[in-house]
Design a protein around this motif. Structure first.
Motif, PDB file in Angstrom:
ATOM      1  N   GLN A 155      25.552  39.519  56.252  1.00  0.00           N
ATOM      2  CA  GLN A 155      26.160  38.560  57.170  1.00  0.00           C
ATOM      3  C   GLN A 155      25.686  37.138  56.910  1.00  0.00           C
ATOM      4  N   LEU A 156      24.645  36.956  56.099  1.00  0.00           N
ATOM      5  CA  LEU A 156      24.107  35.627  55.832  1.00  0.00           C
ATOM      6  C   LEU A 156      24.967  34.937  54.777  1.00  0.00           C
ATOM      7  N   GLN A 157      25.829  34.058  55.221  1.00  0.00           N
ATOM      8  CA  GLN A 157      26.752  33.356  54.331  1.00  0.00           C
ATOM      9  C   GLN A 157      26.370  31.888  54.133  1.00  0.00           C
ATOM     10  N   HIS A 158      25.471  31.370  54.956  1.00  0.00           N
ATOM     11  CA  HIS A 158      25.046  29.969  54.870  1.00  0.00           C
ATOM     12  C   HIS A 158      23.523  29.940  54.889  1.00  0.00           C
ATOM     13  N   TRP A 159      22.913  29.416  53.838  1.00  0.00           N
ATOM     14  CA  TRP A 159      21.464  29.307  53.837  1.00  0.00           C
ATOM     15  C   TRP A 159      21.015  28.254  52.831  1.00  0.00           C
ATOM     16  N   VAL A 160      19.795  27.790  53.050  1.00  0.00           N
ATOM     17  CA  VAL A 160      19.167  26.811  52.157  1.00  0.00           C
ATOM     18  C   VAL A 160      17.721  27.236  51.950  1.00  0.00           C
ATOM     19  N   ILE A 161      17.244  27.152  50.725  1.00  0.00           N
ATOM     20  CA  ILE A 161      15.829  27.378  50.460  1.00  0.00           C
ATOM     21  C   ILE A 161      15.225  26.141  49.804  1.00  0.00           C
ATOM     22  N   HIS A 162      13.968  25.890  50.133  1.00  0.00           N
ATOM     23  CA  HIS A 162      13.143  24.897  49.449  1.00  0.00           C
ATOM     24  C   HIS A 162      11.957  25.652  48.868  1.00  0.00           C
ATOM     25  N   GLY A 163      11.668  25.446  47.599  1.00  0.00           N
ATOM     26  CA  GLY A 163      10.563  26.189  47.013  1.00  0.00           C
ATOM     27  C   GLY A 163      10.167  25.685  45.648  1.00  0.00           C
ATOM     28  N   ARG A 164       9.491  26.547  44.924  1.00  0.00           N
ATOM     29  CA  ARG A 164       8.976  26.220  43.604  1.00  0.00           C
ATOM     30  C   ARG A 164       9.303  27.358  42.646  1.00  0.00           C
ATOM     31  N   ILE A 165       9.566  26.997  41.404  1.00  0.00           N
ATOM     32  CA  ILE A 165       9.983  27.981  40.412  1.00  0.00           C
ATOM     33  C   ILE A 165       9.186  27.768  39.125  1.00  0.00           C
ATOM     34  N   ALA A 166       8.838  28.873  38.489  1.00  0.00           N
ATOM     35  CA  ALA A 166       8.135  28.821  37.206  1.00  0.00           C
ATOM     36  C   ALA A 166       8.808  29.791  36.251  1.00  0.00           C
ATOM     37  N   LEU A 167       8.986  29.362  35.023  1.00  0.00           N
ATOM     38  CA  LEU A 167       9.661  30.166  34.010  1.00  0.00           C
ATOM     39  C   LEU A 167       8.807  30.229  32.754  1.00  0.00           C
ATOM     40  N   ARG A 168       8.677  31.437  32.211  1.00  0.00           N
ATOM     41  CA  ARG A 168       7.980  31.603  30.929  1.00  0.00           C
ATOM     42  C   ARG A 168       8.930  32.307  29.978  1.00  0.00           C
ATOM     43  N   HIS A 169       9.159  31.677  28.830  1.00  0.00           N
ATOM     44  CA  HIS A 169      10.067  32.231  27.821  1.00  0.00           C
ATOM     45  C   HIS A 169       9.411  32.041  26.467  1.00  0.00           C
ATOM     46  N   GLU A 170       9.017  33.163  25.834  1.00  0.00           N
ATOM     47  CA  GLU A 170       8.291  33.125  24.574  1.00  0.00           C
ATOM     48  C   GLU A 170       7.019  32.286  24.745  1.00  0.00           C
ATOM     49  N   ASP A 171       6.860  31.185  24.001  1.00  0.00           N
ATOM     50  CA  ASP A 171       5.617  30.416  24.074  1.00  0.00           C
ATOM     51  C   ASP A 171       5.719  29.191  24.977  1.00  0.00           C
ATOM     52  N   GLU A 172       6.807  29.069  25.727  1.00  0.00           N
ATOM     53  CA  GLU A 172       7.005  27.891  26.557  1.00  0.00           C
ATOM     54  C   GLU A 172       6.972  28.253  28.033  1.00  0.00           C
ATOM     55  N   GLN A 173       6.455  27.319  28.851  1.00  0.00           N
ATOM     56  CA  GLN A 173       6.391  27.504  30.294  1.00  0.00           C
ATOM     57  C   GLN A 173       6.859  26.233  30.982  1.00  0.00           C
ATOM     58  N   TRP A 174       7.595  26.403  32.111  1.00  0.00           N
ATOM     59  CA  TRP A 174       8.097  25.262  32.858  1.00  0.00           C
ATOM     60  C   TRP A 174       7.950  25.519  34.345  1.00  0.00           C
ATOM     61  N   HIS A 175       7.771  24.416  35.094  1.00  0.00           N
ATOM     62  CA  HIS A 175       7.648  24.492  36.546  1.00  0.00           C
ATOM     63  C   HIS A 175       8.517  23.410  37.175  1.00  0.00           C
TER      64      HIS A 175
END
Length: 209
Positions: free
Chosen positions: A42-62
């Motif tokens: 039933q949740l059709q409207h929402w907003v999130i605020h947060g932080r994301i981190a990605l690691r792919h092979e030898d690289e990392q990003w935030h």
């Protein structure tokens, strides 16, 4: 490969709840999960605020992230240190656009096509809208494991393994911390704020930096 594109296009966030409540029986967990699925859908409207981190092979990003979902429409923004604009992706059932902080623009009919165009492989975009809520994509096969209170603990769908590490304590617990893996791509998402109405407060891109 553009770091902003990888960060933006591999959004995903999943968590399972830490709770002091006694665990439910297997039967009660299944009943609670059925009720929970109905509430989440039933949740059709929402907003999130947060932080994301990605690691792919030898690289990392935030990055800091703001994701607004309004039924089929979505608006995802990524920000670096000091509020630096990294990228923004917007779309609906008609198409998707992506703009990087360097001014590059990409267009596609679906997010899957956009990621194939930019990254060389498709993103299972249809699932993200549901996974972030702690729910599998209803139209695709999946394997799941329930936690002690009937919420998702882990999910395997579309080649992704999603682990929910923590939920908030709202009346309807929602993910706060999630980890996803697809082959050699690792994604971690920490959600600082959930807003379940379209009129969410403005995003502070320096939040959590």
């Amino acid at each position: 490969m553009n770091k902003a594109l990888l960060l933006l296009l591999w959004l995903g966030i999943w968590l399972t709840g830490c709770t002091t409540l006694p665990p439910l029986s297997n039967e009660d967990q299944a009943d609670r999960w059925q009720d929970r699925q109905a509430e989440l859908l039933q949740l059709q409207h929402w907003v999130i605020h947060g932080r994301i981190a990605l690691r792919h092979e030898d690289e990392q990003w935030h990055a800091n992230v703001r994701w607004r979902q309004d039924q089929a429409e979505f608006d995802i923004q990524l920000f670096g240190p000091f509020g630096r604009d990294i990228a923004r992706i917007q779309g609906n059932s008609e198409g998707v656009t992506l703009r990087t902080g360097e001014g590059e623009h990409y267009l596609a009919r679906h997010v899957d096509e956009l990621t194939q165009q930019v990254l060389g492989w498709p993103l299972p975009a249809a699932g993200l809208r549901y996974w972030i809520l702690g729910h599998p994509l209803p139209t695709a096969e999946h394997t799941l494991k329930l936690g002690a209170q009937g919420q998702l603990e882990s999910l395997y769908q579309s080649g992704w393994e999603i682990r929910y590490e923590r939920y908030n304590d709202a009346p309807l617990p929602l993910p706060q911390r999630m980890r996803l893996q697809y082959e050699n791509i690792y994604l971690r998402l920490l959600i600082d704020e959930w807003h379940l109405q379209p009129d969410a407060p403005p995003f502070n891109p320096n939040f959590g930096v």
